[in-house]
Design a protein around this motif. Structure first.
Motif, short mmCIF file in Angstrom:
data_model
loop_
_atom_site.label_atom_id
_atom_site.label_comp_id
_atom_site.label_asym_id
_atom_site.label_seq_id
_atom_site.Cartn_x
_atom_site.Cartn_y
_atom_site.Cartn_z
N THR A 76 0.82 -1.21 0.00
CA THR A 76 0.00 0.00 0.00
C THR A 76 0.85 1.26 0.00
O THR A 76 0.33 2.36 -0.04
N LEU A 77 2.19 1.10 0.06
CA LEU A 77 3.10 2.25 0.08
C LEU A 77 3.49 2.64 -1.34
O LEU A 77 3.88 1.79 -2.13
N VAL A 78 3.39 3.93 -1.64
CA VAL A 78 3.76 4.45 -2.95
C VAL A 78 4.77 5.57 -2.73
O VAL A 78 4.43 6.61 -2.15
N SER A 79 6.02 5.36 -3.17
CA SER A 79 7.06 6.36 -3.04
C SER A 79 7.30 6.99 -4.41
O SER A 79 7.36 6.30 -5.42
N PHE A 80 7.46 8.32 -4.40
CA PHE A 80 7.64 9.03 -5.66
C PHE A 80 8.55 10.23 -5.46
O PHE A 80 8.65 10.77 -4.36
N GLU A 81 9.23 10.62 -6.54
CA GLU A 81 10.18 11.72 -6.48
C GLU A 81 9.48 13.07 -6.41
O GLU A 81 8.39 13.25 -6.95
N ASP A 82 10.18 13.99 -5.73
CA ASP A 82 9.69 15.35 -5.60
C ASP A 82 10.90 16.27 -5.51
O ASP A 82 11.92 15.90 -4.91
N PRO A 83 10.84 17.46 -6.07
CA PRO A 83 11.99 18.37 -6.03
C PRO A 83 12.34 18.84 -4.61
O PRO A 83 13.49 19.13 -4.32
#
Length: 73
Positions: A20-27
């Motif tokens: 259920t974990l969603v990791s995503f890039e961010d500036p």
């Protein structure tokens, strides 16, 4: 669904297993986490990385996803 929608919005999502974990890039993960918290969206930044992480489960609905995606825009 969240991972797919983030990718469609141009975000790089970290590969994951059935979780259920969603990791995503961010500036700027710390700043974005604070901004989203002010909008009522609880996510984590992963210290020392360029990643934010959302936990999405059975208790979340489409409204929650829309609120997160709108706050990221």
């Amino acid at each position: 669904e969240l991972a797919e929608r983030l990718e469609a919005a141009g975000r790089r999502v970290v590969p994951r297993a059935a979780t259920t974990l969603v990791s995503f890039e961010d500036p700027d993960p710390p700043e974005t986490r604070l901004r989203l918290a002010e909008a009522g969206v609880a996510i984590r930044d992963l210290p020392g990385t360029s990643l934010l992480r959302a936990s999405v489960g059975a208790w979340n609905d489409a409204t929650d996803l829309e609120r997160l995606l709108d706050a990221l825009a």
